[in-house]
Design a protein around this motif. Structure first.
Motif, PDB file in Angstrom:
ATOM      1  N   MET A   1     -20.159 -14.274  14.127  1.00 21.00           N
ATOM      2  CA  MET A   1     -19.504 -15.671  13.950  1.00 21.00           C
ATOM      3  C   MET A   1     -18.158 -15.092  13.292  1.00 21.00           C
ATOM      4  O   MET A   1     -18.062 -14.152  12.434  1.00 21.00           O
ATOM      5  CB  MET A   1     -20.258 -16.455  12.776  1.00 21.00           C
ATOM      6  N   HIS A   2     -17.052 -15.730  13.889  1.00 18.31           N
ATOM      7  CA  HIS A   2     -15.675 -15.256  13.288  1.00 18.31           C
ATOM      8  C   HIS A   2     -15.377 -16.103  12.247  1.00 18.31           C
ATOM      9  O   HIS A   2     -15.682 -17.427  12.034  1.00 18.31           O
ATOM     10  CB  HIS A   2     -14.696 -15.388  14.514  1.00 18.31           C
ATOM     11  N   HIS A   3     -14.657 -15.602  11.293  1.00 16.38           N
ATOM     12  CA  HIS A   3     -14.224 -16.024  10.243  1.00 16.38           C
ATOM     13  C   HIS A   3     -12.774 -16.239  10.328  1.00 16.38           C
ATOM     14  O   HIS A   3     -11.848 -15.151  10.259  1.00 16.38           O
ATOM     15  CB  HIS A   3     -14.508 -15.216   8.835  1.00 16.38           C
ATOM     16  N   VAL A   4     -12.080 -17.421  10.069  1.00 13.36           N
ATOM     17  CA  VAL A   4     -10.743 -17.627  10.076  1.00 13.36           C
ATOM     18  C   VAL A   4     -10.170 -17.875   8.480  1.00 13.36           C
ATOM     19  O   VAL A   4     -10.675 -18.767   7.975  1.00 13.36           O
ATOM     20  CB  VAL A   4     -10.421 -18.792  10.823  1.00 13.36           C
ATOM     21  N   ASP A   5      -9.348 -17.032   8.294  1.00 15.12           N
ATOM     22  CA  ASP A   5      -8.911 -17.259   6.756  1.00 15.12           C
ATOM     23  C   ASP A   5      -7.689 -18.009   6.927  1.00 15.12           C
ATOM     24  O   ASP A   5      -6.708 -18.127   7.400  1.00 15.12           O
ATOM     25  CB  ASP A   5      -8.082 -15.769   6.405  1.00 15.12           C
ATOM     26  N   ASN A   6      -8.087 -19.504   6.207  1.00 19.14           N
ATOM     27  CA  ASN A   6      -7.205 -20.683   6.228  1.00 19.14           C
ATOM     28  C   ASN A   6      -6.828 -20.785   5.015  1.00 19.14           C
ATOM     29  O   ASN A   6      -6.309 -21.964   4.492  1.00 19.14           O
ATOM     30  CB  ASN A   6      -7.820 -21.636   6.767  1.00 19.14           C
ATOM     31  N   ARG A   7      -6.739 -19.731   3.945  1.00 15.77           N
ATOM     32  CA  ARG A   7      -6.177 -20.111   2.666  1.00 15.77           C
ATOM     33  C   ARG A   7      -4.820 -20.353   2.660  1.00 15.77           C
ATOM     34  O   ARG A   7      -4.089 -19.644   3.644  1.00 15.77           O
ATOM     35  CB  ARG A   7      -6.596 -18.774   1.734  1.00 15.77           C
ATOM     36  N   PRO A   8      -4.151 -21.255   1.822  1.00 16.11           N
ATOM     37  CA  PRO A   8      -2.749 -21.668   1.703  1.00 16.11           C
ATOM     38  C   PRO A   8      -2.037 -20.345   1.394  1.00 16.11           C
ATOM     39  O   PRO A   8      -2.492 -19.694   0.559  1.00 16.11           O
ATOM     40  CB  PRO A   8      -2.752 -22.682   0.990  1.00 16.11           C
ATOM     41  N   LEU A   9      -0.933 -20.355   2.154  1.00  9.14           N
ATOM     42  CA  LEU A   9      -0.042 -19.343   1.743  1.00  9.14           C
ATOM     43  C   LEU A   9       0.711 -19.484   0.635  1.00  9.14           C
ATOM     44  O   LEU A   9       1.151 -20.770   0.267  1.00  9.14           O
ATOM     45  CB  LEU A   9       1.003 -19.112   2.945  1.00  9.14           C
ATOM     46  N   VAL A  10       1.069 -18.707  -0.374  1.00 11.85           N
ATOM     47  CA  VAL A  10       1.522 -18.845  -1.811  1.00 11.85           C
ATOM     48  C   VAL A  10       2.409 -17.624  -1.939  1.00 11.85           C
ATOM     49  O   VAL A  10       2.265 -16.557  -1.549  1.00 11.85           O
ATOM     50  CB  VAL A  10       0.632 -19.017  -2.813  1.00 11.85           C
ATOM     51  N   ARG A  11       3.591 -17.858  -2.639  1.00 10.17           N
ATOM     52  CA  ARG A  11       4.579 -16.994  -3.016  1.00 10.17           C
ATOM     53  C   ARG A  11       5.274 -17.250  -4.446  1.00 10.17           C
ATOM     54  O   ARG A  11       5.385 -18.501  -4.632  1.00 10.17           O
ATOM     55  CB  ARG A  11       5.697 -16.912  -1.931  1.00 10.17           C
ATOM     56  N   THR A  12       5.549 -16.423  -5.136  1.00 10.71           N
ATOM     57  CA  THR A  12       6.122 -16.580  -6.671  1.00 10.71           C
ATOM     58  C   THR A  12       7.743 -16.604  -6.258  1.00 10.71           C
ATOM     59  O   THR A  12       8.219 -15.345  -5.745  1.00 10.71           O
ATOM     60  CB  THR A  12       5.502 -15.503  -7.527  1.00 10.71           C
ATOM     61  N   VAL A  13       8.392 -17.336  -6.889  1.00 13.74           N
ATOM     62  CA  VAL A  13       9.842 -17.103  -6.962  1.00 13.74           C
ATOM     63  C   VAL A  13      10.342 -16.191  -7.937  1.00 13.74           C
ATOM     64  O   VAL A  13       9.945 -16.132  -9.089  1.00 13.74           O
ATOM     65  CB  VAL A  13      10.348 -18.288  -7.289  1.00 13.74           C
ATOM     66  N   ASN A  14      11.081 -15.132  -7.330  1.00 10.63           N
ATOM     67  CA  ASN A  14      11.668 -13.815  -8.068  1.00 10.63           C
ATOM     68  C   ASN A  14      13.068 -14.454  -8.760  1.00 10.63           C
ATOM     69  O   ASN A  14      14.125 -14.323  -7.843  1.00 10.63           O
ATOM     70  CB  ASN A  14      11.610 -12.510  -7.377  1.00 10.63           C
ATOM     71  N   LEU A  15      12.958 -14.989  -9.951  1.00 10.00           N
ATOM     72  CA  LEU A  15      14.274 -15.585 -10.688  1.00 10.00           C
ATOM     73  C   LEU A  15      14.886 -14.495 -11.199  1.00 10.00           C
ATOM     74  O   LEU A  15      16.212 -14.528 -11.715  1.00 10.00           O
ATOM     75  CB  LEU A  15      13.871 -16.644 -11.634  1.00 10.00           C
ATOM     76  N   ASP A  16      14.369 -13.008 -11.097  1.00 13.46           N
ATOM     77  CA  ASP A  16      15.180 -12.155 -11.933  1.00 13.46           C
ATOM     78  C   ASP A  16      15.892 -11.113 -11.026  1.00 13.46           C
ATOM     79  O   ASP A  16      16.661 -10.191 -11.167  1.00 13.46           O
ATOM     80  CB  ASP A  16      14.186 -11.194 -12.764  1.00 13.46           C
ATOM     81  N   ILE A  17      15.910 -11.457  -9.757  1.00 17.64           N
ATOM     82  CA  ILE A  17      16.177 -10.656  -8.715  1.00 17.64           C
ATOM     83  C   ILE A  17      17.968 -10.670  -8.783  1.00 17.64           C
ATOM     84  O   ILE A  17      18.329 -11.738  -8.937  1.00 17.64           O
ATOM     85  CB  ILE A  17      15.810 -10.570  -7.345  1.00 17.64           C
ATOM     86  N   GLU A  18      18.782  -9.454  -8.644  1.00 16.53           N
ATOM     87  CA  GLU A  18      19.897  -9.197  -8.554  1.00 16.53           C
ATOM     88  C   GLU A  18      20.399  -9.962  -7.378  1.00 16.53           C
ATOM     89  O   GLU A  18      19.856  -9.599  -6.188  1.00 16.53           O
ATOM     90  CB  GLU A  18      20.386  -7.866  -8.789  1.00 16.53           C
ATOM     91  N   LEU A  19      21.359 -10.966  -7.367  1.00 22.76           N
ATOM     92  CA  LEU A  19      22.044 -11.552  -6.384  1.00 22.76           C
ATOM     93  C   LEU A  19      23.151 -10.918  -5.729  1.00 22.76           C
ATOM     94  O   LEU A  19      23.133 -10.914  -4.615  1.00 22.76           O
ATOM     95  CB  LEU A  19      22.228 -13.070  -6.606  1.00 22.76           C
ATOM     96  N   GLU A  20      23.953 -10.416  -6.570  1.00 24.56           N
ATOM     97  CA  GLU A  20      25.434  -9.916  -5.946  1.00 24.56           C
ATOM     98  C   GLU A  20      25.345  -8.502  -5.826  1.00 24.56           C
ATOM     99  O   GLU A  20      25.947  -7.602  -6.755  1.00 24.56           O
ATOM    100  CB  GLU A  20      26.482 -10.498  -7.053  1.00 24.56           C
ATOM    101  N   SER A  21      24.695  -8.186  -4.718  1.00 26.99           N
ATOM    102  CA  SER A  21      24.325  -6.760  -4.507  1.00 26.99           C
ATOM    103  C   SER A  21      25.038  -6.503  -3.018  1.00 26.99           C
ATOM    104  O   SER A  21      24.654  -7.325  -2.053  1.00 26.99           O
ATOM    105  CB  SER A  21      22.861  -6.431  -4.599  1.00 26.99           C
ATOM    106  N   HIS A  22      25.679  -5.338  -3.005  1.00 31.39           N
ATOM    107  CA  HIS A  22      26.230  -5.102  -1.663  1.00 31.39           C
ATOM    108  C   HIS A  22      26.090  -3.471  -1.544  1.00 31.39           C
ATOM    109  O   HIS A  22      26.514  -3.121  -2.430  1.00 31.39           O
ATOM    110  CB  HIS A  22      27.731  -5.555  -1.460  1.00 31.39           C
ATOM    111  N   VAL A  23      25.758  -3.202  -0.269  1.00 36.87           N
ATOM    112  CA  VAL A  23      25.655  -1.390  -0.078  1.00 36.87           C
ATOM    113  C   VAL A  23      27.037  -1.309   0.861  1.00 36.87           C
ATOM    114  O   VAL A  23      26.767  -1.990   2.083  1.00 36.87           O
ATOM    115  CB  VAL A  23      24.309  -1.281   0.734  1.00 36.87           C
ATOM    116  N   ALA A  24      27.802  -0.593   0.200  1.00 37.85           N
ATOM    117  CA  ALA A  24      29.226  -0.514   1.033  1.00 37.85           C
ATOM    118  C   ALA A  24      28.863   0.388   2.249  1.00 37.85           C
ATOM    119  O   ALA A  24      28.176   1.523   2.121  1.00 37.85           O
ATOM    120  CB  ALA A  24      29.964   0.223   0.179  1.00 37.85           C
ATOM    121  N   PRO A  25      29.264   0.224   3.459  1.00 38.63           N
ATOM    122  CA  PRO A  25      28.975   1.082   4.622  1.00 38.63           C
ATOM    123  C   PRO A  25      29.866   2.434   4.552  1.00 38.63           C
ATOM    124  O   PRO A  25      30.692   2.539   4.028  1.00 38.63           O
ATOM    125  CB  PRO A  25      29.796   0.263   5.779  1.00 38.63           C
TER     126      PRO A  25
END
Length: 221
Positions: A1-25
């Motif tokens: 018997m095949h089992h399908v994982d239908n659990r809902p997708l969830v994600r946590t918002v990372n509010l601490d991540i640095e937004l103004e980041s740039h890697v210079a070429p």
């Protein structure tokens, strides 16, 4: 018997991540990747202007491609070389899934018209094949392209947020799919969704720039 994982997708918002980041070429690879992404940005700006919801719908269909392509190549590489993938496959496939959830969310906010639907088909066809062969011959450049692409995404979502805060875009209720996925309050609005999506894009930016660093270290070893 095949089992399908239908659990809902969830994600946590990372509010601490640095937004103004740039890697210079630095290298030629970096400069090619940066120029390519800026070219994409030019077309997006001229095509959508400040229609950020519609821009998100089209661009998220593009953004969901690299993770799936990269995950496939890393999977095949790990099999071929009979070595551990060091977590790359899961990270890349999670990225693809996350970008797809962004698309599912923004479809509820900005229903694409027939032209945008045709554009999505055309762009996906071209970009998938382009990125597939780019990853085959130059994976370092491919990951740098995504890193720069996500840098631009963070900038775009910051501008979108500013438009909402200024009242030029209605701060509509968040779609239920977004509330469930990011575990947002039931009274969450568009503003909360944009903040969550922007944080995701910043995470993908850092992950792909980090993959480039790892590839450089492997080459130097």
């Amino acid at each position: 018997m095949h089992h399908v994982d239908n659990r809902p997708l969830v994600r946590t918002v990372n509010l601490d991540i640095e937004l103004e980041s740039h890697v210079a070429p630095q290298t030629l690879s970096d400069k090619v990747a940066f120029a390519f992404v800026k070219l994409l940005r030019f077309f997006a700006d001229n095509l959508f202007a400040k229609r950020y919801g519609h821009r998100a719908v089209v661009l998220e269909t593009v953004a969901a491609v690299p993770g799936m392509v990269g995950g496939l190549w890393q999977h095949l590489s790990a099999l071929r070389r009979m070595r551990d993938d060091e977590g790359w496959i899961r990270t890349l496939l999670d990225e693809a899934e996350n970008e797809r959830m962004h698309l599912m969310t923004f479809i509820k906010i900005a229903e694409p018209n027939w032209f945008e639907r045709l554009l999505i088909i055309a762009v996906q066809l071209v970009f998938y094949n382009f990125y597939f062969f780019l990853y085959l011959v130059a994976p370092r450049t491919a990951h740098r392209v995504v890193g720069y692409f996500e840098e631009e995404a963070v900038i775009s979502y910051t501008a979108y947020l500013a438009e909402v805060d200024a009242g030029r875009h209605e701060n509509v209720p968040a779609p239920q799919i977004a509330i469930d996925y990011w575990q947002l309050p039931e009274d969450a609005r568009l503003r909360d969704v944009i903040i969550a999506v922007r944080a995701d894009e910043a995470e993908h930016r850092d992950a792909n720039h980090g993959f480039v660093d790892t590839l450089d270290q492997r080459k130097a070893a």
